[in-house]
Design an enzyme around this catalytic site. Structure first.
Site, PDB file in Angstrom:
ATOM      1  N   ASP A   1     -97.562  49.313  -2.587  1.00  0.00           N
ATOM      2  CA  ASP A   1     -97.382  47.912  -2.246  1.00  0.00           C
ATOM      3  C   ASP A   1     -96.602  47.762  -0.947  1.00  0.00           C
ATOM      4  OD1 ASP A   1     -97.451  45.004  -3.648  1.00  0.00           O
ATOM      5  OD2 ASP A   1     -95.551  45.250  -2.578  1.00  0.00           O
TER       6      ASP A   1
ATOM      7  N   THR B   1    -100.495  42.497   0.221  1.00  0.00           N
ATOM      8  CA  THR B   1    -100.981  41.423  -0.644  1.00  0.00           C
ATOM      9  C   THR B   1    -100.932  40.049   0.020  1.00  0.00           C
ATOM     10  OG1 THR B   1     -98.789  41.307  -1.661  1.00  0.00           O
ATOM     11  CG2 THR B   1    -100.448  42.621  -2.787  1.00  0.00           C
TER      12      THR B   1
ATOM     13  N   HIS C   1     -97.981  40.600  -7.513  1.00  0.00           N
ATOM     14  CA  HIS C   1     -98.331  41.864  -6.868  1.00  0.00           C
ATOM     15  C   HIS C   1     -99.016  42.811  -7.848  1.00  0.00           C
ATOM     16  CE1 HIS C   1     -96.056  41.468  -2.971  1.00  0.00           C
ATOM     17  NE2 HIS C   1     -95.603  40.426  -3.653  1.00  0.00           N
TER      18      HIS C   1
END
Length: 485
Positions: free
Chosen positions: A123, A145, A17
């Site tokens: 994220d 992601t 990530h």
């Protein structure tokens, strides 16, 4: 309004990530000179390579001056985390950082000549930070992601739970006839390829909580490109969500120790001496390993019987009950069939950690046995190497299904293989016969799958260039976040 503006990135701790976030930040900065990016980094208690990674990229001659890093303090240790249910571990790490992120952003804002704060990019596992962005009265965008197909799965399952009270934790893999129509997939999704955590009550609640928060973001940046996941990307046009497919964002920098560098140099030298498209690469990701020596034996049998050239990344399982990553074997011959290394010495190499992007980009590599992690899929497409699917955990079964059934860009070793997860059992051994069949299919030089992957490889490179689809979506993202009121 100041001409120069900055974004704050909050990536998930973990190399996959973090690397994707850094590559995305570099892309933004290179294409938009009015922007700077500060990445707020949480050290992972399970991944010791973060500091080495940051040092490696900041010491690079091509390191952009408008990219900054802030290492956040942390008060959680592995002993504390091991007392929690596994579904709560990552959320606890992120929630522990909320005061630190708030302080770090306050310092950025008050620094002399600091660019104006334009927004947060958080994220997909750091959605708790959306509320911090709200405190600073700036928009929060989620950096997803994984792929657009899985994004649609995640959000649609949340909708089914809220609207129809569908509880996936009551489902079972044995109910093979049960399928779900998910708008982001062309074919109905059988329960047998659902991620393991959807069939576990506590994990499913964690999953749905993240989905709920993602829906509250001002937009979702997805590491994919429109031509690759065209059905999935277009499925969002019927929703209220703003989605930016800006990939493929791949990291070409392989963080490695001196020992790993020496070993990888040897395998790269060996590849230099192999014919084009002749080598099969087997790699199961940074967390990929097999508990059973029997499964390692089945892979070895399949390789030997197929006669194909190979480079096999074989890792040692971590100690049971820990969050540690797999490591390299000290003596790999101890887990392989007797005499295997000697019999295959001319056609193969068994290594530990592998420099995946370097290997996939090598002209000798013609096929890839992969766990179907999203970064690995993007790398295989970018470098034009077809995949034989062998998912292990997380959303990888869904990714494998999408590649084989929807996109017809991969061959199947397995779609539903999985490692034991919480209260949910694991699938059985994958036989040498199934593995050998997949190996032979993926290495066919004139197959339709290879032709499709080669074509998509060319498109993936154009998508990132000026005038390409991802280039245009990136520009739309920047316009939207800078003009936000």
């Amino acid at each position: 309004m100041k001409k120069s503006q900055q974004l704050v990135f909050v990536p998930c701790p973990g190399m996959g990530h973090l690397a994707a976030a850094v590559e995305f930040a570099k892309l933004l900065i290179n294409q938009h000179p009015q922007l700077s990016v500060t990445v707020l980094i949480t050290r992972s208690p399970f991944d010791p390579n973060v500091d080495a990674y940051i040092h490696s990229i900041t010491s690079s001659l091509s390191f952009p001056e408008r990219l900054h890093f802030t290492l956040l303090p942390s008060h959680l240790d592995t002993t504390t985390l091991q007392t929690l249910h596994p579904s709560s571990v990552m959320d606890s790490i992120i929630e522990n950082q909320i005061p630190n992120v708030r302080d770090a952003v306050s310092k950025l804002n008050s620094a002399p000549d600091s660019p104006q704060l334009a927004g947060f990019v958080v994220d997909m596992f750091c959605t708790a930070m959306i509320e911090v962005a709200n405190e600073f009265r700036v928009p929060a965008m989620v950096f997803f992601t994984s792929g657009a197909g899985y994004l649609g799965f995640k959000l649609h399952l949340h909708t089914l739970r809220e609207r129809d009270n569908v509880d996936t934790s009551e489902l079972s893999w044995e109910d093979s006839g049960t399928e779900f129509a998910i708008p982001s997939y062309e074919n109905p999704i059988p329960v047998r390829v659902f991620p393991s955590f959807m069939l576990d009550k506590e994990w499913a609640l964690c999953f749905l909580n993240h989905a709920s928060k993602i829906k509250k973001a001002k937009g979702i940046i997805v590491n994919t490109f429109e031509e690759f996941e065209s059905h999935a990307v277009h499925s969002f046009s019927k929703s209220d969500l703003t989605v930016y497919p800006i990939g493929p964002i791949i990291s070409v920098r392989d963080n490695k120790t001196a020992t790993q560098k020496s070993e990888s140099d040897h395998v790269m030298e060996w590849l230099d001496n192999q014919p084009p498209l002749s080598v099969l690469f087997l790699c199961f990701g940074s967390k990929g390993y097999f508990d059973e020596q029997g499964q390692v034996t089945e892979i070895a049998r399949a390789l030997e019987r197929s006669g194909v050239r190979f480079a096999w990344s074989l890792r040692k399982p971590p100690p049971k009950g820990t969050f540690e990553a797999p490591r390299d074997y000290l003596k790999v011959e101890e887990v392989l069939p007797e005499g295997f290394l000697e019999r295959t010495a001319e056609i193969g190499r068994v290594i530990g950690w592998a420099p995946q992007t370097q290997i996939l980009s090598h002209k000798a590599v013609g096929g890839f046995v992969s766990h179907c992690g999203w970064n690995s899929i993007l790398e295989s497409i970018y470098y034009g190497v077809p995949i034989a699917t062998w998912p292990i955990h997380a959303e990888q079964q869904l990714n494998a299904f999408q590649l084989v059934r929807d996109l017809k860009m991969s061959v199947e070793i397995s779609l539903d293989n999985r490692r034991e997860f919480g209260s949910v059992g694991k699938s059985g051994m994958v036989s040498a016969e199934r593995i050998e069949k997949g190996i032979r299919e993926v290495m066919e030089k004139e197959s339709d799958v290879r032709k499709k992957v080669k074509h998509m490889s060319e498109i993936s490179k154009r998508a990132l260039m000026e005038g390409g689809s991802s280039y245009s979506h990136l520009g739309r993202f920047v316009d939207d976040i800078l003009k936000w009121e």
